[in-house]
Structures are given as structure tokens and as C-alpha cells.
Design a protein around this motif. Structure first.
Motif, PDB file in Angstrom:
ATOM      1  N   SER A   1     -12.315   4.942  -7.652  1.00 17.70           N
ATOM      2  CA  SER A   1     -11.195   4.976  -6.706  1.00 17.70           C
ATOM      3  C   SER A   1     -10.966   3.599  -6.089  1.00 17.70           C
ATOM      4  N   LEU A   2     -12.036   2.944  -5.717  1.00 15.49           N
ATOM      5  CA  LEU A   2     -11.921   1.616  -5.120  1.00 15.49           C
ATOM      6  C   LEU A   2     -11.361   0.610  -6.124  1.00 15.49           C
ATOM      7  N   ARG A   3     -11.781   0.736  -7.370  1.00 16.28           N
ATOM      8  CA  ARG A   3     -11.269  -0.137  -8.423  1.00 16.28           C
ATOM      9  C   ARG A   3      -9.773   0.134  -8.649  1.00 16.28           C
ATOM     10  N   GLU A   4      -9.395   1.408  -8.659  1.00  9.71           N
ATOM     11  CA  GLU A   4      -7.989   1.792  -8.838  1.00  9.71           C
ATOM     12  C   GLU A   4      -7.135   1.241  -7.685  1.00  9.71           C
ATOM     13  N   PHE A   5      -7.634   1.356  -6.464  1.00 15.27           N
ATOM     14  CA  PHE A   5      -6.901   0.840  -5.312  1.00 15.27           C
ATOM     15  C   PHE A   5      -6.740  -0.673  -5.417  1.00 15.27           C
ATOM     16  N   ALA A   6      -7.796  -1.369  -5.762  1.00 11.94           N
ATOM     17  CA  ALA A   6      -7.744  -2.827  -5.892  1.00 11.94           C
ATOM     18  C   ALA A   6      -6.712  -3.246  -6.938  1.00 11.94           C
ATOM     19  N   GLN A   7      -6.660  -2.531  -8.053  1.00 14.51           N
ATOM     20  CA  GLN A   7      -5.679  -2.851  -9.090  1.00 14.51           C
ATOM     21  C   GLN A   7      -4.257  -2.590  -8.607  1.00 14.51           C
ATOM     22  N   ALA A   8      -4.063  -1.502  -7.878  1.00 14.43           N
ATOM     23  CA  ALA A   8      -2.735  -1.171  -7.354  1.00 14.43           C
ATOM     24  C   ALA A   8      -2.282  -2.233  -6.351  1.00 14.43           C
ATOM     25  N   ILE A   9      -3.170  -2.658  -5.475  1.00 14.97           N
ATOM     26  CA  ILE A   9      -2.831  -3.673  -4.472  1.00 14.97           C
ATOM     27  C   ILE A   9      -2.545  -5.010  -5.142  1.00 14.97           C
ATOM     28  N   ASP A  10      -3.304  -5.339  -6.161  1.00 16.40           N
ATOM     29  CA  ASP A  10      -3.108  -6.597  -6.873  1.00 16.40           C
ATOM     30  C   ASP A  10      -1.711  -6.673  -7.485  1.00 16.40           C
ATOM     31  N   ALA A  11      -1.123  -5.546  -7.821  1.00 13.40           N
ATOM     32  CA  ALA A  11       0.201  -5.499  -8.442  1.00 13.40           C
ATOM     33  C   ALA A  11       1.344  -5.565  -7.425  1.00 13.40           C
ATOM     34  N   LEU A  12       1.042  -5.599  -6.128  1.00  9.26           N
ATOM     35  CA  LEU A  12       2.066  -5.635  -5.088  1.00  9.26           C
ATOM     36  C   LEU A  12       2.217  -7.060  -4.562  1.00  9.26           C
ATOM     37  N   PRO A  13       3.278  -7.768  -4.940  1.00  6.41           N
ATOM     38  CA  PRO A  13       3.415  -9.163  -4.503  1.00  6.41           C
ATOM     39  C   PRO A  13       3.611  -9.320  -2.999  1.00  6.41           C
TER      40      PRO A  13
ATOM     41  N   LEU B   1       3.137   1.650  -0.420  1.00  6.96           N
ATOM     42  CA  LEU B   1       1.753   1.852   0.025  1.00  6.96           C
ATOM     43  C   LEU B   1       1.391   3.327   0.148  1.00  6.96           C
ATOM     44  N   MET B   2       2.215   4.062   0.884  1.00  5.06           N
ATOM     45  CA  MET B   2       1.897   5.477   1.121  1.00  5.06           C
ATOM     46  C   MET B   2       2.005   6.325  -0.150  1.00  5.06           C
ATOM     47  N   GLN B   3       2.657   5.801  -1.164  1.00  5.02           N
ATOM     48  CA  GLN B   3       2.787   6.540  -2.422  1.00  5.02           C
ATOM     49  C   GLN B   3       1.583   6.344  -3.351  1.00  5.02           C
ATOM     50  N   LEU B   4       0.708   5.411  -3.005  1.00  3.07           N
ATOM     51  CA  LEU B   4      -0.513   5.259  -3.798  1.00  3.07           C
ATOM     52  C   LEU B   4      -1.371   6.503  -3.581  1.00  3.07           C
ATOM     53  N   SER B   5      -1.813   7.113  -4.656  1.00  4.45           N
ATOM     54  CA  SER B   5      -2.490   8.409  -4.568  1.00  4.45           C
ATOM     55  C   SER B   5      -3.745   8.401  -3.706  1.00  4.45           C
ATOM     56  N   LEU B   6      -4.385   7.265  -3.568  1.00  6.79           N
ATOM     57  CA  LEU B   6      -5.637   7.194  -2.812  1.00  6.79           C
ATOM     58  C   LEU B   6      -5.438   6.992  -1.319  1.00  6.79           C
ATOM     59  N   VAL B   7      -4.249   6.587  -0.904  1.00  9.81           N
ATOM     60  CA  VAL B   7      -4.024   6.208   0.492  1.00  9.81           C
ATOM     61  C   VAL B   7      -3.871   7.445   1.370  1.00  9.81           C
ATOM     62  N   ARG B   8      -4.721   7.519   2.404  1.00  9.85           N
ATOM     63  CA  ARG B   8      -4.647   8.608   3.374  1.00  9.85           C
ATOM     64  C   ARG B   8      -3.745   8.230   4.536  1.00  9.85           C
ATOM     65  N   SER B   9      -3.915   6.983   5.052  1.00  8.13           N
ATOM     66  CA  SER B   9      -3.093   6.562   6.182  1.00  8.13           C
ATOM     67  C   SER B   9      -2.924   5.051   6.193  1.00  8.13           C
ATOM     68  N   VAL B  10      -1.812   4.627   6.836  1.00 13.85           N
ATOM     69  CA  VAL B  10      -1.507   3.208   7.009  1.00 13.85           C
ATOM     70  C   VAL B  10      -1.058   3.010   8.445  1.00 13.85           C
ATOM     71  N   LYS B  11      -1.692   2.064   9.120  1.00 16.29           N
ATOM     72  CA  LYS B  11      -1.264   1.678  10.467  1.00 16.29           C
ATOM     73  C   LYS B  11      -0.893   0.205  10.407  1.00 16.29           C
ATOM     74  N   SER B  12       0.358  -0.088  10.763  1.00 16.02           N
ATOM     75  CA  SER B  12       0.863  -1.457  10.652  1.00 16.02           C
ATOM     76  C   SER B  12       0.969  -2.122  12.011  1.00 16.02           C
ATOM     77  N   THR B  13       0.737  -3.424  12.009  1.00 20.71           N
ATOM     78  CA  THR B  13       0.928  -4.262  13.183  1.00 20.71           C
ATOM     79  C   THR B  13       1.844  -5.399  12.769  1.00 20.71           C
ATOM     80  N   ILE B  14       2.986  -5.521  13.438  1.00 22.75           N
ATOM     81  CA  ILE B  14       3.947  -6.568  13.112  1.00 22.75           C
ATOM     82  C   ILE B  14       3.572  -7.835  13.871  1.00 22.75           C
ATOM     83  N   ILE B  15       3.593  -8.960  13.179  1.00 28.67           N
ATOM     84  CA  ILE B  15       3.255 -10.248  13.768  1.00 28.67           C
ATOM     85  C   ILE B  15       4.505 -10.820  14.437  1.00 28.67           C
TER      86      ILE B  15
END
Length: 157
Positions: free
Chosen positions: A80-92, A126-140
Motif C-alpha cells: 500500500s505504501l509503495r502504491e501510494f508513493a507511485q501515485a504521488i510521484d505521478a502528480l506534478p 488526492l481523495m480519489q486515490l484508493s488508499l487515502v482516508r483523509s486530507v487536511k490542507s493548509t494554504i500558505i
């Protein structure tokens, strides 16, 4: 790899200007251009220097929103961690991704055009990645300090 004072000086000079030629570095450091070249090649071969890059100001090219996202996963198996890393790597839009200890599993640095783009990215990518449970964003709002220069131990005063 053991680094001597000349290596540290070369690294410090390159952090100031990665486009410096061997000749220009030789003028700053008490070595010949060929010695600089050999030392740089050795540091590259040993992975101390992993490349050279251009720093582009995101807002100058229409990327005006930066955010950090704290991402928690549903599963934590090795695959799962490997799958997540690959998915994130594909997001510019994701410039950096760090595995973290604490509430979230990962911290992502994201750059996009505007707030609607950030919303679409989080909800539709991000939220469509099958492994993601939650995302909390902070805007800079403003970058107070941003550097890739390391505090080299042998060059600090």
C-alpha cells in the motif's frame, strides 16, 4: 565519503550559484579548475551531489497557490505504501512528499494556479486515490523563508 575543507568550500559555492564553472570556482577556492572538476565528479559519483536545478518562482508562471496537505491512509502494508508513493510521484502538483510520525501519515507540498484548482486537485485527484482516508490542507499565505541551501557544517561561522 570523507569531505575535506575544499569539498565543503565547493559545495558552499555551488549552493550560492550552481551555474558556476570550474574556472570560476577555482578563482574562489585555492584549487585548479581540473582539481575542482575531479572533486565534483567524485562527489557526484558518491551521491553527495545529485544534480543541478533551476529555481523558478511559481507565482511568475501562474502558480500562485501553495498548500501543505496532511494525508492519512486507510492501509499501511508495504504494498500500500509503495502504491501510494507511485501515485504521488505521478502528480506534478505535488512538489514534495514526506512520511511523517504523528496524526497524518504524509505531508505534501502542493502548488497550483488558484484556490479552485487546489479544491479540484484535493477532491478529484488526492481523495480519489484508493488508499487515502483523509486530507487536511493548509494554504500558505506568505513564504517567510524558502531555501534549498543546507547548513554545511564546515562553512558556518
Amino acid at each position: 565519503m570523507e569531505l575535506d575543507r575544499f569539498d565543503w568550500q565547493i559545495l558552499q559555492a555551488l549552493q550560492q550559484d550552481a551555474r558556476s564553472t570550474h574556472q570560476k570556482l577555482a578563482q574562489q577556492i585555492a584549487l585548479s579548475a581540473s582539481q575542482i572538476g575531479r572533486r565534483l565528479q567524485r562527489m557526484e559519483e558518491n551521491g553527495v551531489v545529485q544534480g543541478y536545478q533551476v529555481n523558478i518562482l511559481p507565482e511568475k508562471i501562474g502558480l500562485s497557490v501553495m498548500a501543505f496537505a496532511h494525508v492519512s491512509l486507510e492501509r499501511h502494508s508495504e504494498s500500500s505504501l509503495r502504491e501510494f508513493a507511485q501515485a504521488i510521484d505521478a502528480l506534478p502538483e505535488v512538489l514534495e512528499c514526506y512520511a511523517t510520525a504523528g496524526e497524518a501519515d504524509y505531508l505534501l507540498r502542493i502548488v497550483v494556479e488558484d484556490l479552485p484548482s487546489l479544491s479540484r486537485f484535493v477532491m478529484n485527484r488526492l481523495m480519489q486515490l484508493s488508499l487515502v482516508r483523509s486530507v487536511k490542507s493548509t494554504i500558505i499565505l506568505d513564504a517567510i523563508k524558502h531555501t534549498s541551501k543546507l547548513p554545511l557544517p564546515h562553512t558556518r561561522s
